[in-house]
Design an enzyme around this catalytic site. Structure first.
Site, mmCIF file in Angstrom:
data_model
loop_
_atom_site.group_PDB
_atom_site.id
_atom_site.type_symbol
_atom_site.label_atom_id
_atom_site.label_comp_id
_atom_site.label_asym_id
_atom_site.label_seq_id
_atom_site.Cartn_x
_atom_site.Cartn_y
_atom_site.Cartn_z
ATOM 1 N N LEU A 126 -10.679 -9.893 -14.676
ATOM 2 C CA LEU A 126 -9.657 -10.825 -15.149
ATOM 3 C C LEU A 126 -10.067 -12.296 -14.955
ATOM 4 O O LEU A 126 -10.254 -13.041 -15.916
ATOM 5 C CB LEU A 126 -8.340 -10.517 -14.413
ATOM 6 N N ASP A 127 -10.229 -12.675 -13.670
ATOM 7 C CA ASP A 127 -10.531 -14.077 -13.346
ATOM 8 C C ASP A 127 -11.902 -14.487 -13.894
ATOM 9 O O ASP A 127 -12.919 -13.906 -13.528
ATOM 10 C CB ASP A 127 -10.551 -14.276 -11.820
ATOM 11 N N GLY A 134 -15.667 -12.611 -7.782
ATOM 12 C CA GLY A 134 -15.558 -11.157 -7.866
ATOM 13 C C GLY A 134 -15.347 -10.471 -6.533
ATOM 14 O O GLY A 134 -15.071 -9.276 -6.468
ATOM 15 N N ARG A 172 -10.613 -11.265 -1.192
ATOM 16 C CA ARG A 172 -10.185 -12.472 -0.483
ATOM 17 C C ARG A 172 -10.819 -12.575 0.914
ATOM 18 O O ARG A 172 -11.379 -13.611 1.275
ATOM 19 C CB ARG A 172 -8.658 -12.478 -0.363
ATOM 20 N N SER A 229 -8.505 -8.998 -7.590
ATOM 21 C CA SER A 229 -7.403 -9.867 -7.169
ATOM 22 C C SER A 229 -6.095 -9.131 -6.913
ATOM 23 O O SER A 229 -5.687 -8.268 -7.687
ATOM 24 C CB SER A 229 -7.159 -10.940 -8.228
ATOM 25 N N ASN A 249 -3.467 -10.823 -7.034
ATOM 26 C CA ASN A 249 -2.542 -11.609 -7.858
ATOM 27 C C ASN A 249 -2.664 -11.277 -9.342
ATOM 28 O O ASN A 249 -2.101 -11.992 -10.185
ATOM 29 C CB ASN A 249 -2.828 -13.108 -7.669
ATOM 30 N N GLU A 263 -17.754 -8.786 -17.196
ATOM 31 C CA GLU A 263 -17.715 -9.405 -15.868
ATOM 32 C C GLU A 263 -18.365 -10.779 -15.833
ATOM 33 O O GLU A 263 -19.357 -11.002 -16.530
ATOM 34 C CB GLU A 263 -18.529 -8.531 -14.902
HETATM 35 C C1 BG6 Z 1 -11.545 -12.048 -7.963
HETATM 36 C C2 BG6 Z 1 -12.057 -13.468 -7.917
HETATM 37 O O1 BG6 Z 1 -11.138 -11.730 -9.254
HETATM 38 O O2 BG6 Z 1 -10.447 -11.874 -7.066
HETATM 39 C C3 BG6 Z 1 -12.380 -13.869 -6.495
HETATM 40 O O3 BG6 Z 1 -13.218 -13.575 -8.715
HETATM 41 C C4 BG6 Z 1 -11.163 -13.644 -5.602
HETATM 42 O O4 BG6 Z 1 -12.755 -15.224 -6.477
HETATM 43 C C5 BG6 Z 1 -10.729 -12.184 -5.706
HETATM 44 O O5 BG6 Z 1 -11.485 -13.945 -4.253
HETATM 45 C C6 BG6 Z 1 -9.500 -11.871 -4.850
HETATM 46 O O6 BG6 Z 1 -8.409 -12.564 -5.379
HETATM 47 P P1 BG6 Z 1 -6.994 -12.735 -4.676
HETATM 48 O O7 BG6 Z 1 -6.125 -13.301 -5.770
HETATM 49 O O8 BG6 Z 1 -6.547 -11.366 -4.251
HETATM 50 O O9 BG6 Z 1 -7.180 -13.636 -3.520
HETATM 51 MG MG MG Z 2 -14.279 -12.734 -12.311
#
Ligand code: BG6
Ligand code: MG
Length: 217
Positions: free
Chosen positions: A11-12, A47, A50, A117, A119, A170
């Site tokens: 996603l990110d 990737g 946290r 993530s 989030n 990715e």
């Molecule tokens: C990934 C990001 O998608 O999610 C990372 O690329 C991030 O940079 C990881 O640390 C965890 O994300 P979150 O939102 O759970 O802190």
């Molecule tokens: Mg990513």
């Protein structure tokens, strides 16, 4: 040529422009702790979960911390990050991403999110991307972070597609390694320099033809 039926998207940094907010929040924490943190160093955090990201950051800053300090700092970084993404909407979708998802759906592909993530769901809902996906595997559903293949193997399972018939999109080194360890094809989104282990690297999804891309895998 295999017919790739399962499309798994990070996603990110692949579908949404959130990688910069992760970077800004970690940079802010680093500065509070008294050291600087560059975009190049940030490549190692992409990737990665946290807590693992925090460990890498502290290693860069040469800082030793107790478990409770680490939990507090990770929570602080997340508060800033959530604040940055609280106003997210469809304008934060990366160029070409929606068109690519639409084309993949039209071609009858099964689509999943495979993100580290915790989030991810809020981002999918705020941007309106959620309805495109048949499965969402995020940081709340996995026990092992990328480069472990768990996130992508779970996504394939939910899609009911054999891992060897899946392709992963990715933007991180850790994610490309996870895809390859899962036995999947990997499309790197970004620079060849950082994503050399991918089967193909494209700068972004902008202008990418889903049909043409899978032909070369
Ligand atoms: C990934 C990001 O998608 O999610 C990372 O690329 C991030 O940079 C990881 O640390 C965890 O994300 P979150 O939102 O759970 O802190
Ligand atoms: Mg990513």
């Amino acid at each position: 040529m295999k017919e790739r039926k399962g499309f798994i998207f990070d996603l990110d940094g692949v579908l949404v422009d959130t990688a910069k907010y992760h970077y800004l929040a970690w940079k802010r924490l680093a500065e509070e702790l008294g050291f600087s943190f560059t975009e190049e160093q940030n490549e190692r955090l992409k990737g990665v979960s946290r807590m693992r990201s925090l460990d890498i950051l502290l290693e860069i800053g040469n800082i030793k911390a107790s478990e409770s300090e680490k939990n507090e700092w990770a929570a602080r970084k997340n508060e800033w990050y959530v604040e940055y993404i609280s106003n997210m909407d469809a304008s934060h979708i990366l160029p070409g991403a929606t068109e690519f998802l639409v084309e993949a759906k039209e071609l009858g592909k099964r689509l999943a999110i495979g993100s580290a993530s915790k989030n991810a769901m809020i981002i999918l809902k705020n941007t309106g991307l959620f309805p495109y996906f048949d499965a969402v595997i995020d940081g709340n559903k996995v026990t092992k972070a990328k480069p472990d293949p768990e996130v992508f193997l779970l996504a394939a399972e939910e899609l009911e597609v054999d891992p060897t018939l899946c392709v992963v999109f990715e933007d991180s080194e850790a994610g490309i390694e996870a895809a390859k360890r899962a036995g999947m094809a990997a499309v790197g989104i970004g620079s060849k320099e950082h994503l050399s282990k991918a089967d193909i690297v494209i700068p972004s999804l902008k202008g990418a033809s889903c049909k043409e891309l899978v032909k070369s895998l």
